[in-house]
Enzyme design. Structure first.
Site, PDB file in Angstrom:
ATOM      1  N   TYR A   1       0.844  -1.191   0.000  1.00 16.07           N
ATOM      2  CA  TYR A   1       0.000   0.000   0.000  1.00 16.07           C
ATOM      3  C   TYR A   1       0.880   1.243   0.000  1.00 16.07           C
ATOM      4  O   TYR A   1       0.578   2.236  -0.654  1.00 16.07           O
ATOM      5  CB  TYR A   1      -0.907   0.007   1.230  1.00 16.07           C
ATOM      6  CG  TYR A   1      -1.984  -1.045   1.174  1.00 16.07           C
ATOM      7  CD1 TYR A   1      -3.229  -0.748   0.651  1.00 16.07           C
ATOM      8  CD2 TYR A   1      -1.745  -2.338   1.622  1.00 16.07           C
ATOM      9  CE1 TYR A   1      -4.225  -1.710   0.586  1.00 16.07           C
ATOM     10  CE2 TYR A   1      -2.726  -3.302   1.561  1.00 16.07           C
ATOM     11  CZ  TYR A   1      -3.971  -2.984   1.043  1.00 16.07           C
ATOM     12  OH  TYR A   1      -4.940  -3.944   0.977  1.00 16.07           O
TER      13      TYR A   1
ATOM     14  N   ASN B   1     -13.282   0.331  -4.419  1.00 16.20           N
ATOM     15  CA  ASN B   1     -13.115  -0.080  -5.805  1.00 16.20           C
ATOM     16  C   ASN B   1     -14.364  -0.765  -6.367  1.00 16.20           C
ATOM     17  O   ASN B   1     -14.772  -1.810  -5.891  1.00 16.20           O
ATOM     18  CB  ASN B   1     -11.917  -1.026  -5.893  1.00 16.20           C
ATOM     19  CG  ASN B   1     -11.797  -1.627  -7.258  1.00 16.20           C
ATOM     20  OD1 ASN B   1     -12.372  -1.115  -8.213  1.00 16.20           O
ATOM     21  ND2 ASN B   1     -11.062  -2.700  -7.354  1.00 16.20           N
TER      22      ASN B   1
ATOM     23  N   CYS C   1      -6.818  -4.929  -7.687  1.00 20.30           N
ATOM     24  CA  CYS C   1      -6.530  -4.466  -6.335  1.00 20.30           C
ATOM     25  C   CYS C   1      -6.000  -5.603  -5.470  1.00 20.30           C
ATOM     26  O   CYS C   1      -5.509  -5.383  -4.384  1.00 20.30           O
ATOM     27  CB  CYS C   1      -7.775  -3.854  -5.716  1.00 20.30           C
ATOM     28  SG  CYS C   1      -9.233  -4.853  -5.890  1.00 20.30           S
ATOM     29  N   HIS C   2      -6.099  -6.831  -5.973  1.00 21.62           N
ATOM     30  CA  HIS C   2      -5.588  -7.964  -5.192  1.00 21.62           C
ATOM     31  C   HIS C   2      -4.067  -8.035  -5.252  1.00 21.62           C
ATOM     32  O   HIS C   2      -3.459  -8.827  -4.551  1.00 21.62           O
ATOM     33  CB  HIS C   2      -6.207  -9.260  -5.708  1.00 21.62           C
ATOM     34  CG  HIS C   2      -6.052  -9.454  -7.170  1.00 21.62           C
ATOM     35  ND1 HIS C   2      -6.970  -8.974  -8.086  1.00 21.62           N
ATOM     36  CD2 HIS C   2      -5.075 -10.055  -7.877  1.00 21.62           C
ATOM     37  CE1 HIS C   2      -6.547  -9.302  -9.300  1.00 21.62           C
ATOM     38  NE2 HIS C   2      -5.406  -9.945  -9.205  1.00 21.62           N
TER      39      HIS C   2
ATOM     40  N   GLU D   1      -2.171 -15.869 -10.596  1.00 23.06           N
ATOM     41  CA  GLU D   1      -1.457 -14.987 -11.517  1.00 23.06           C
ATOM     42  C   GLU D   1       0.040 -15.297 -11.558  1.00 23.06           C
ATOM     43  O   GLU D   1       0.684 -15.153 -12.591  1.00 23.06           O
ATOM     44  CB  GLU D   1      -1.687 -13.527 -11.128  1.00 23.06           C
ATOM     45  CG  GLU D   1      -3.118 -13.104 -11.390  1.00 23.06           C
ATOM     46  CD  GLU D   1      -3.312 -11.619 -11.217  1.00 23.06           C
ATOM     47  OE1 GLU D   1      -4.348 -11.103 -11.637  1.00 23.06           O
ATOM     48  OE2 GLU D   1      -2.414 -10.959 -10.651  1.00 23.06           O
TER      49      GLU D   1
END
Length: 89
Positions: free
Chosen positions: A23, A46, A54-55, A81
């Site tokens: 962050y 979001n 955002c993950h 991912e």
DNA sequence: ATCATGACTAATG
DNA sequence: CCATTAGCCATGA
């Protein structure tokens, strides 16, 4: 949408596939290094959790952090991912 | 304008 | 390693 949120989302979109950032890192990117708290707020609001990655934003302590759809799912997405990235490269 | 609220962080014991 | 503390800032009431 406020300007701040837009900036945050833009930065988050720029995070590469399979990578994670803190962050604080995002806060620095948007210009003010001390607004990491507000960054978390922006992500929380979001509207498009799947189109805006955002993950990929995690806590600096390397803990997964939170997620509007559940932090468990967040971990899954990150792993997913990572695998995708490995396949591609 | 003021106040509480977080998907947080870094320092300390 | 876990708990506590103080600091932090955009947002909404």
């Amino acid at each position: 949408m406020t300007d701040f949120e837009k900036k945050v989302l833009k930065v988050v979109c720029a995070i590469p596939l399979g990578e994670t950032r803190s962050y604080k890192w995002v806060a620095c990117k948007v210009g003010s290094p001390r607004s990491w708290r507000a960054v978390a707020n922006a992500l929380k609001k979001n509207p498009y959790p799947f189109f805006i990655p955002c993950h990929r934003v995690v806590k600096s302590s390397r803990d997964s952090g939170g997620y509007s759809l559940g932090k468990g799912l967040k971990k899954e997405l990150i792993n997913f991912e990572k695998r995708v990235r490995d396949v591609i490269q």
